[in-house]
Motif scaffolding. Structure first.
Motif, PDB file in Angstrom:
ATOM      1  N   MET A   1      55.912 -13.902  21.837  1.00 12.37           N
ATOM      2  CA  MET A   1      56.567 -12.651  21.380  1.00 12.37           C
ATOM      3  C   MET A   1      55.506 -11.681  20.832  1.00 12.37           C
ATOM      4  N   SER A   2      55.531 -10.449  21.338  1.00 12.98           N
ATOM      5  CA  SER A   2      54.466  -9.519  20.894  1.00 12.98           C
ATOM      6  C   SER A   2      54.709  -9.071  19.449  1.00 12.98           C
ATOM      7  N   ASN A   3      53.592  -8.651  18.885  1.00 12.59           N
ATOM      8  CA  ASN A   3      53.666  -8.151  17.504  1.00 12.59           C
ATOM      9  C   ASN A   3      54.574  -6.934  17.385  1.00 12.59           C
ATOM     10  N   ASP A   4      54.818  -6.295  18.548  1.00  8.18           N
ATOM     11  CA  ASP A   4      55.631  -5.079  18.516  1.00  8.18           C
ATOM     12  C   ASP A   4      57.133  -5.367  18.468  1.00  8.18           C
ATOM     13  N   THR A   5      57.471  -6.661  18.685  1.00 10.06           N
ATOM     14  CA  THR A   5      58.913  -6.975  18.655  1.00 10.06           C
ATOM     15  C   THR A   5      59.474  -6.650  17.257  1.00 10.06           C
ATOM     16  N   LEU A   6      60.585  -5.950  17.266  1.00 12.44           N
ATOM     17  CA  LEU A   6      61.185  -5.577  15.983  1.00 12.44           C
ATOM     18  C   LEU A   6      61.606  -6.823  15.198  1.00 12.44           C
ATOM     19  N   ILE A   8      64.068  -7.176  13.440  1.00 11.51           N
ATOM     20  CA  ILE A   8      65.525  -7.356  13.590  1.00 11.51           C
ATOM     21  C   ILE A   8      65.855  -8.119  14.873  1.00 11.51           C
ATOM     22  N   GLU A   9      64.871  -8.124  15.841  1.00 12.52           N
ATOM     23  CA  GLU A   9      65.067  -8.872  17.089  1.00 12.52           C
ATOM     24  C   GLU A   9      64.251 -10.152  17.105  1.00 12.52           C
ATOM     25  N   GLY A  10      63.755 -10.569  15.930  1.00 12.60           N
ATOM     26  CA  GLY A  10      63.066 -11.858  15.828  1.00 12.60           C
ATOM     27  C   GLY A  10      61.556 -11.745  15.749  1.00 12.60           C
ATOM     28  N   GLY A  11      61.013 -10.509  15.777  1.00  8.87           N
ATOM     29  CA  GLY A  11      59.565 -10.324  15.669  1.00  8.87           C
ATOM     30  C   GLY A  11      59.076 -10.538  14.247  1.00  8.87           C
ATOM     31  N   PRO A  12      57.734 -10.501  14.062  1.00 10.83           N
ATOM     32  CA  PRO A  12      57.193 -10.698  12.714  1.00 10.83           C
ATOM     33  C   PRO A  12      57.527  -9.498  11.823  1.00 10.83           C
ATOM     34  N   LYS A  13      57.683  -9.775  10.536  1.00 12.59           N
ATOM     35  CA  LYS A  13      57.975  -8.688   9.579  1.00 12.59           C
ATOM     36  C   LYS A  13      56.702  -7.893   9.334  1.00 12.59           C
ATOM     37  N   ALA A  14      56.824  -6.591   9.264  1.00  7.32           N
ATOM     38  CA  ALA A  14      55.646  -5.763   8.960  1.00  7.32           C
ATOM     39  C   ALA A  14      55.203  -5.979   7.513  1.00  7.32           C
ATOM     40  N   VAL A  15      56.144  -6.131   6.630  1.00  9.22           N
ATOM     41  CA  VAL A  15      55.818  -6.301   5.202  1.00  9.22           C
ATOM     42  C   VAL A  15      56.252  -7.697   4.789  1.00  9.22           C
ATOM     43  N   GLU A  16      55.297  -8.578   4.574  1.00 14.83           N
ATOM     44  CA  GLU A  16      55.656  -9.957   4.214  1.00 14.83           C
ATOM     45  C   GLU A  16      55.996 -10.063   2.730  1.00 14.83           C
ATOM     46  N   GLN A  17      55.118  -9.498   1.913  1.00 12.36           N
ATOM     47  CA  GLN A  17      55.337  -9.625   0.465  1.00 12.36           C
ATOM     48  C   GLN A  17      54.694  -8.457  -0.256  1.00 12.36           C
ATOM     49  N   LEU A  18      55.347  -7.972  -1.268  1.00  9.12           N
ATOM     50  CA  LEU A  18      54.749  -6.917  -2.100  1.00  9.12           C
ATOM     51  C   LEU A  18      54.524  -7.479  -3.499  1.00  9.12           C
ATOM     52  N   GLY A  19      53.503  -6.972  -4.163  1.00  5.77           N
ATOM     53  CA  GLY A  19      53.241  -7.396  -5.547  1.00  5.77           C
ATOM     54  C   GLY A  19      54.305  -6.817  -6.466  1.00  5.77           C
ATOM     55  N   PRO A  20      54.265  -7.184  -7.732  1.00  5.58           N
ATOM     56  CA  PRO A  20      55.253  -6.621  -8.663  1.00  5.58           C
ATOM     57  C   PRO A  20      55.016  -5.118  -8.811  1.00  5.58           C
ATOM     58  N   PHE A  21      56.077  -4.400  -9.179  1.00  7.08           N
ATOM     59  CA  PHE A  21      55.934  -2.965  -9.461  1.00  7.08           C
ATOM     60  C   PHE A  21      54.864  -2.755 -10.513  1.00  7.08           C
ATOM     61  N   ALA A  22      54.058  -1.704 -10.324  1.00  2.05           N
ATOM     62  CA  ALA A  22      53.045  -1.411 -11.348  1.00  2.05           C
ATOM     63  C   ALA A  22      53.772  -1.105 -12.658  1.00  2.05           C
ATOM     64  N   THR A  23      53.177  -1.569 -13.741  1.00  2.00           N
ATOM     65  CA  THR A  23      53.748  -1.237 -15.048  1.00  2.00           C
ATOM     66  C   THR A  23      53.563   0.250 -15.285  1.00  2.00           C
ATOM     67  N   LYS A  24      54.661   0.945 -15.557  1.00  5.33           N
ATOM     68  CA  LYS A  24      54.535   2.395 -15.760  1.00  5.33           C
ATOM     69  C   LYS A  24      54.075   2.718 -17.166  1.00  5.33           C
ATOM     70  N   ILE A  25      54.511   1.889 -18.091  1.00  3.12           N
ATOM     71  CA  ILE A  25      54.156   2.141 -19.495  1.00  3.12           C
ATOM     72  C   ILE A  25      53.235   1.006 -19.930  1.00  3.12           C
ATOM     73  N   GLY A  26      52.061   1.343 -20.388  1.00  2.00           N
ATOM     74  CA  GLY A  26      51.061   0.310 -20.646  1.00  2.00           C
ATOM     75  C   GLY A  26      50.645   0.208 -22.091  1.00  2.00           C
ATOM     76  N   LYS A  27      49.425  -0.296 -22.287  1.00  2.00           N
ATOM     77  CA  LYS A  27      48.971  -0.572 -23.651  1.00  2.00           C
ATOM     78  C   LYS A  27      48.558   0.700 -24.394  1.00  2.00           C
ATOM     79  N   GLU A  28      48.137   1.726 -23.637  1.00  2.00           N
ATOM     80  CA  GLU A  28      47.765   2.978 -24.314  1.00  2.00           C
ATOM     81  C   GLU A  28      48.996   3.568 -25.016  1.00  2.00           C
ATOM     82  N   GLU A  29      50.129   3.444 -24.357  1.00  2.77           N
ATOM     83  CA  GLU A  29      51.370   3.966 -24.937  1.00  2.77           C
ATOM     84  C   GLU A  29      51.740   3.168 -26.195  1.00  2.77           C
TER      85      GLU A  29
END
Ligand code: PLP
Length: 441
Positions: A1-6, A8-29
């Motif tokens: 199956m080519s990498n281009d297969t969607l 939704i049709e059984g192809g590989p996912k473009a985005v496997e995993q994302l890191g946690p959301f960046a902390t918007k409010i940090g230690k300076e605050e």
């Protein structure tokens, strides 16, 4: 199956995993916040090192909803409901917004009237007009709170609510006020902004009428810098106030449900409390009894040491046990003596204030509410005044509440500091006695 297969049709996912959301409010605050507290310079340096040196920190959301941590605002609401003794409590960003949300929850709008006292911070009355309704200004009695007899005379077919104010720390005459209100079937909104934690005949202020409104701004009894709360035992009023306070986000039992009954969905504003104020409010609510004990000790020590004297009287407190004790109010025989006493006490170092001085504008006294007395409007629609036939509008005038003016022109007010030592209390009483001994012979 080519990498281009969607995917939704059984192809590989473009985005496997994302890191946690960046902390918007940090230690300076956090450091900015810590810096608001006056720690010793030594400890500040240590705190700064710890806070700014920690790279593993994940900052807070500071938004009460969808927060991965338990909401401090929700905890403050629960603590406040438990303190006041009501089933429901809603946090808001001020008492001004709490009052609007309460009036709106009760359905106050164009063509309605709400009875307010002539002596209160302007917000009690301004929020009536901001809700497009007509504030009906009524006189106070010797407690400096709404006079129940005057309320009864001011009720008309348009009266939609009565808003007694527990002024300067004491309970209004709630038994008589509730009698009048219940007889006519009119809901009461208690403005307890200045008397958080006070009570009347064993019931906390804010739990007696249909709704209670509190201010947590810095100058109140229990505080979070800014902030407010609404208390009620009525689920429907709570639901409507909550919807008004959050645009139309309507956190009813089911946020996206169609309305369960008429009047549940409408367009509101945004009065949400942030987690910052929620956290501070929660700590203050937990300390409320301790805070009250400080005020009560200082006030009773000062009051007990003031010598009785012909011409001196104290404000009537409808239930002394429910006094938050943040203020001691005395009356002298006439405005001239009051003015002299004020100057002389200030010279003694007593931190006392007068109330009514015709040369000093004061938003607590109705004579200065020209926004209302002169029926000013924000828009060309003329609201709220255009909502009532002109001949049915209240007749506003500067002498409409003669008792308020009479008492206020003879009043001296001592704001109590709950941290006064006994020696400081005794020195204040000495200063008051010294002056009154000379002036009231
Ligand atoms: C009697 C009364 N009602 C309402 C308010 C408004 O409170 P906030 O400053 O929280 O809007 C105040 C504040 O001074 C007040 O004294």
């Amino acid at each position: 199956m080519s990498n281009d297969t969607l995917a939704i049709e059984g192809g590989p996912k473009a985005v496997e995993q994302l890191g946690p959301f960046a902390t918007k409010i940090g230690k300076e605050e956090l450091w900015e916040l810590i810096d608001l507290w006056d720690f010793s310079e030594d400890n500040k340096e240590k705190l700064k090192e710890i806070i700014l040196g920690d790279d593993h920190v994940r900052g807070p959301h500071l938004f009460r909803y969808y927060n991965p941590k338990p909401s401090r605002v929700a905890a403050a609401e629960q603590a406040m409901a438990a303190l006041i003794g009501t089933k429901y409590c809603l946090a808001t960003n001020s008492c001004t917004s709490a009052l609007v949300a309460a009036y709106r929850a009760l359905g106050v709008g164009t063509g309605d009237e709400v009875i307010v006292p002539g002596y209160t911070f302007f917000a009690t009355a301004a929020t009536v007009a901001a809700s497009n309704a007509i504030p009906v200004i009524v006189d106070v009695d010797d407690s400096l709170c709404l006079d129940p007899v005057a309320i009864e005379k001011a009720i008309t077919k348009r009266t939609k609510a009565i808003a007694p104010v527990h002024m300067r720390g004491i309970p209004a005459q709630m038994d008589a006020i509730m009698d009048v209100a219940n007889k006519k079937g009119i809901p009461v909104v208690e403005d307890a902004a200045q008397s958080g934690g006070g009570s009347f005949q064993g019931k906390r202020l804010g739990s007696i009428g249909a709704m209670g409104c509190f201010s947590f701004d810095f100058y109140k009894v229990i505080v979070s810098g800014e902030g407010g709360f609404i208390t009620t035992n009525d689920e429907w009023l709570y639901t409507r106030a909550q919807s008004w306070h959050d645009t139309a986000a309507c956190w009813r039992p089911d946020r996206y449900a169609h309305e369960r009954r008429d009047g549940e969905l409408f367009c509101g504003e945004n009065y949400r409390m942030s987690e910052l104020e929620g956290a501070v409010a929660l700590a203050q609510i937990r300390k409320c009894e301790q805070i009250l004990a400080g005020y009560r000790h200082a006030k009773s020590r000062i009051k007990a040491a003031i010598e009785p004297r012909l011409g001196l009287s104290f404000r009537r407190i409808p239930d002394p046990a429910g006094d938050t004790a943040v203020c001691l109010v005395m009356f002298l025989p006439n405005p001239e003596v009051t003015k002299k006493a004020l100057e002389a006490m200030k010279a003694e170092g007593v931190p006392i204030g007068g109330v009514y001085d015709s040369t000093v504008r004061d938003w607590h006294i109705y004579t200065y509410w020209e926004h209302i007395l002169e029926k000013k409007c924000v828009a060309e629609d003329g609201l709220p005044w255009s909502g009532v036939p002109p001949n049915e509008l209240p007749k506003y005038s500067k002498d409409m509440c003669p008792r308020a003016m009479e008492y206020l022109s003879r009043a001296l007010m001592l704001d109590i500091n709950r941290n006064y030592t006994d020696t400081e209390c005794d020195a204040i009483a000495l200063g008051i006695n010294k002056v009154l001994r000379t002036l009231l012979k």
